[in-house]
Design an enzyme around this catalytic site. Structure first.
Site, short mmCIF file in Angstrom:
data_model
loop_
_atom_site.label_atom_id
_atom_site.label_comp_id
_atom_site.label_asym_id
_atom_site.label_seq_id
_atom_site.Cartn_x
_atom_site.Cartn_y
_atom_site.Cartn_z
N TYR A 24 0.83 -1.21 0.00
CA TYR A 24 0.00 0.00 0.00
C TYR A 24 0.86 1.26 0.00
CZ TYR A 24 0.98 0.42 4.99
OH TYR A 24 1.62 0.57 6.19
N ARG A 170 3.98 8.77 5.29
CA ARG A 170 2.85 9.23 6.10
C ARG A 170 1.57 9.04 5.29
NH1 ARG A 170 5.70 14.69 8.43
NH2 ARG A 170 6.39 13.85 10.44
N LYS A 222 8.91 9.41 13.21
CA LYS A 222 7.82 8.58 12.69
C LYS A 222 7.16 7.78 13.81
CE LYS A 222 5.14 6.06 10.20
NZ LYS A 222 3.91 6.54 9.58
N ASN A 226 3.17 8.58 15.88
CA ASN A 226 2.06 7.62 16.02
C ASN A 226 1.86 7.21 17.47
OD1 ASN A 226 1.26 7.77 13.43
ND2 ASN A 226 2.28 5.91 12.74
N CYS A 276 -0.65 0.95 11.70
CA CYS A 276 0.36 1.90 12.23
C CYS A 276 0.26 2.07 13.74
CB CYS A 276 0.13 3.28 11.61
SG CYS A 276 0.13 3.32 9.87
N LYS A 279 1.15 -0.55 16.39
CA LYS A 279 2.52 -1.12 16.25
C LYS A 279 3.61 -0.10 16.56
CE LYS A 279 3.92 -1.26 11.99
NZ LYS A 279 5.07 -0.82 11.17
N ARG A 433 -19.15 3.74 19.02
CA ARG A 433 -18.46 4.89 18.43
C ARG A 433 -19.20 6.20 18.66
NH1 ARG A 433 -13.11 3.65 17.41
NH2 ARG A 433 -13.04 1.49 16.72
N1 SAJ Z 1 -9.23 6.05 16.49
C1 SAJ Z 1 -9.92 6.30 17.69
N2 SAJ Z 1 -10.02 7.60 18.11
C2 SAJ Z 1 -9.49 8.65 17.40
C3 SAJ Z 1 -8.80 8.36 16.18
C4 SAJ Z 1 -8.68 7.06 15.74
O1 SAJ Z 1 -10.42 5.40 18.35
O2 SAJ Z 1 -9.63 9.79 17.82
C5 SAJ Z 1 -9.08 4.65 16.06
C6 SAJ Z 1 -9.66 4.36 14.68
O3 SAJ Z 1 -10.99 3.92 14.79
C7 SAJ Z 1 -8.74 3.25 14.19
C8 SAJ Z 1 -7.41 3.57 14.83
O4 SAJ Z 1 -7.69 4.42 15.94
O5 SAJ Z 1 -9.18 1.98 14.65
C9 SAJ Z 1 -6.41 4.25 13.90
O6 SAJ Z 1 -7.06 5.32 13.32
P1 SAJ Z 1 -6.22 6.47 12.50
O7 SAJ Z 1 -7.19 7.56 12.21
O8 SAJ Z 1 -5.00 6.80 13.24
O9 SAJ Z 1 -5.92 5.78 11.10
P2 SAJ Z 1 -4.58 5.04 10.64
O10 SAJ Z 1 -4.31 3.85 11.45
O11 SAJ Z 1 -4.69 4.86 9.16
O12 SAJ Z 1 -3.45 6.10 10.96
C10 SAJ Z 1 -2.75 6.74 9.94
C11 SAJ Z 1 -1.46 7.13 10.54
N3 SAJ Z 1 -0.64 7.61 9.47
C12 SAJ Z 1 0.61 7.12 9.34
O13 SAJ Z 1 1.07 6.29 10.09
C13 SAJ Z 1 1.38 7.62 8.22
C14 SAJ Z 1 -1.65 8.21 11.59
O14 SAJ Z 1 -0.38 8.73 11.97
C15 SAJ Z 1 -2.45 9.36 11.04
O15 SAJ Z 1 -2.70 10.28 12.09
C16 SAJ Z 1 -3.77 8.85 10.52
O16 SAJ Z 1 -3.48 7.88 9.49
C17 SAJ Z 1 -4.50 10.01 9.87
O17 SAJ Z 1 -5.47 10.45 10.49
O18 SAJ Z 1 -4.03 10.45 8.82
#
Ligand code: SAJ
Length: 457
Positions: A24, A170, A222, A226, A276, A279, A433
């Site tokens: 991806y 990112r 990085k 996260n 991300c 981990k 949610r």
């Molecule tokens: N989640 C919550 N509460 C929140 C935000 C997210 O419970 O306030 C949960 C989501 O439901 C999900 C998990 O956390 O299960 C991760 O959500 P995410 O919005 O962080 O999505 P990801 O995992 O795709 O995170 C990526 C990450 N990007 C990279 O690692 C390059 C993260 O750093 C970014 O902040 C996020 O995308 C983004 O929002 O762009």
């Protein structure tokens, strides 16, 4: 080739590029450089993916705007090709590494894919080429793992026979191409000149800031960015559990907290999944364990070198506990409705880890289903994006004893609560949610629980 000669080749777009790992991240990166006119070779171990990519068909599931057409364009114009043969890398000037870096059950990265990649690459590495790791790795990994394996494999010394850097990605599923183009990137070189050469490379595809620095800083940024998000989410989840216990509504509390300046309370929920966030905090933590003495400041006293990691593991524990909290809310609501969980038929709404995504990696729903099965419940799953769960929602709801909302898919925001309630055998609704208010659920006649909202029966 000297670094200066390499940089000039990059600026002229004469440098021959390669990406190892067409997942991806690797696939869109390879397509974007190819689109700019670079000769791009993609290395991928899965033959079926190689075949699909060379046919101009993206193997990535889910909606990725623009990726399919971009891949078709660059492959049809012969700018990009995929192969499984590492020998094909022997004429490459720049090689980007985008392989997975998961942690094991003890939250330790084995780096199996990374080590195998480095061993294979080392044996074919062309003199004077630049290797850039884009995968997320623990602080110290470039020094402790990548550099030694490339020197051993190639028989050349770093900064003499090859150059090395790290440029973490990112991206986010669903926004791969736009994130790669518009998000700033930390460019960590093993020397400042290497970082500058990397900036010249990424300038071709990144419109945002490119911040040159050293490799340890890039590894730290990085993983820390996260870990930061994980801790923020854990705080919101802990406040949700407190609200549940003391008569509060976390959704109101959060809204009012965020009116205070410099507050940005995240969303509590049914859990934290994905590739991300669950981990990367462990990779950051692992960095402390693997950092060689030579890199720890000489002034640090012996005991200071054992950094006591308390916040990062605690945040992970809070977030991993949220699916269990959902199971407890469900059991409590079923009791109120005169039902036991054992033998009850539970409809799980949402199996992806993220709203409007088909990605199920580390999905909180997986943890919930596992727990409910242990508690002898019968499970049916619906998810509009995950192919094996795209059944007819109303069909699945028939005779269920509860509906448990785990993912904020847009489709679920439009649920007809009255209609759905009449389909179930026992009208129990668990909102993981915070999509609905207590008033809405009460008005529709449900026995309900909402994450972070105390019981108002
Ligand atoms: N989640 C919550 N509460 C929140 C935000 C997210 O419970 O306030 C949960 C989501 O439901 C999900 C998990 O956390 O299960 C991760 O959500 P995410 O919005 O962080 O999505 P990801 O995992 O795709 O995170 C990526 C990450 N990007 C990279 O690692 C390059 C993260 O750093 C970014 O902040 C996020 O995308 C983004 O929002 O762009």
């Amino acid at each position: 080739m000297t670094l200066d000669q390499l940089r000039k080749k990059i600026e002229r777009k004469d440098a021959r590029l390669a990406v190892i790992g067409l997942g991806y991240v690797g696939l869109p990166v390879a397509c974007m450089f190819a689109e700019k006119g670079f000769d791009m070779l993609g290395i991928e171990i899965l033959p079926e993916r190689v075949a699909k990519i060379n046919a101009g068909v993206s193997p990535i599931e889910g909606e990725e705007p623009g990726l399919e057409s971009l891949l078709a364009k660059v492959t049809s114009r012969g700018l990009m090709r995929a192969s499984s043969d590492y020998q094909d890398l022997s004429d490459r000037d720049v090689i980007l590494i985008d392989v997975e870096t998961p942690v094991d059950e003890n939250n330790v990265p084995g780096y199996n894919a990374l080590r195998a990649t480095l061993r294979n690459l080392g044996s074919v590495l062309q003199a004077g080429s630049l290797v850039v790791v884009e995968s997320t790795i623990a602080p110290g990994t470039i020094h402790n793992v990548v550099k030694p394996l490339l020197e051993e494999g190639s028989g050349r010394k770093l900064n003499e026979g090859f150059y090395l850097g790290i440029c973490p990605e990112r991206v986010m599923p669903g926004k791969l191409l736009v994130n790669l183009r518009t998000m700033s990137r930390v460019v960590g070189g093993m020397t400042p000149e290497t970082a500058e050469t990397m900036v010249a490379l990424y300038r071709h595809i990144v419109q945002a800031d490119l911040d040159p620095t050293d490799s340890v800083t890039a590894e730290l940024v990085k993983t820390a960015e996260n870990a930061y998000r994980d801790v923020q989410i854990a705080f919101a989840n802990e406040v949700a559990l407190i609200c549940q216990a003391v008569g509060g509504d976390v959704w109101k509390v959060r809204q009012l907290v965020n009116k205070s300046p410099f507050r940005q309370m995240h969303l509590p929920g049914a859990g934290v999944g994905g590739h991300c966030i669950p981990k990367d905090p462990w990779l950051l933590a692992y960095g402390v364990r693997q950092m060689p003495q030579s890199l720890i400041s000489a002034t640090a006293a012996a005991d200071e070198q054992e950094v006591p990691l308390r916040l990062i593991p605690a945040a992970r524990a809070v977030n991993d506990s949220m699916p269990h909290n959902i199971a407890n809310l469900l059991q409590d609501a079923l009791h109120s409705a005169g039902r036991e969980l054992a033998g009850a038929r539970i409809l799980v709404l949402g199996y992806a880890y993220l709203e409007d995504s088909d990605d199920t990696r580390n999905s909180p729903s997986e943890a919930l289903v596992e727990r409910l099965k242990k508690m002898k419940a019968e499970i049916v799953i619906h998810d509009p994006y995950v192919s094996e769960y795209q059944g007819e929602l109303e069909q699945l709801a028939r005779n269920a004893d509860a509906a448990v909302l785990m993912v904020a898919h847009s489709q679920y925001k439009k649920l007809d609560l009255n209609r759905l309630k009449n389909l179930l055998r026992t009208p129990v609704f668990i909102d993981g949610r915070g999509l609905f208010s207590a008033a809405q659920l009460k008005q529709a006649g449900w026995t309900y629980r909402i994450i972070g909202v105390s019981v108002q029966e």
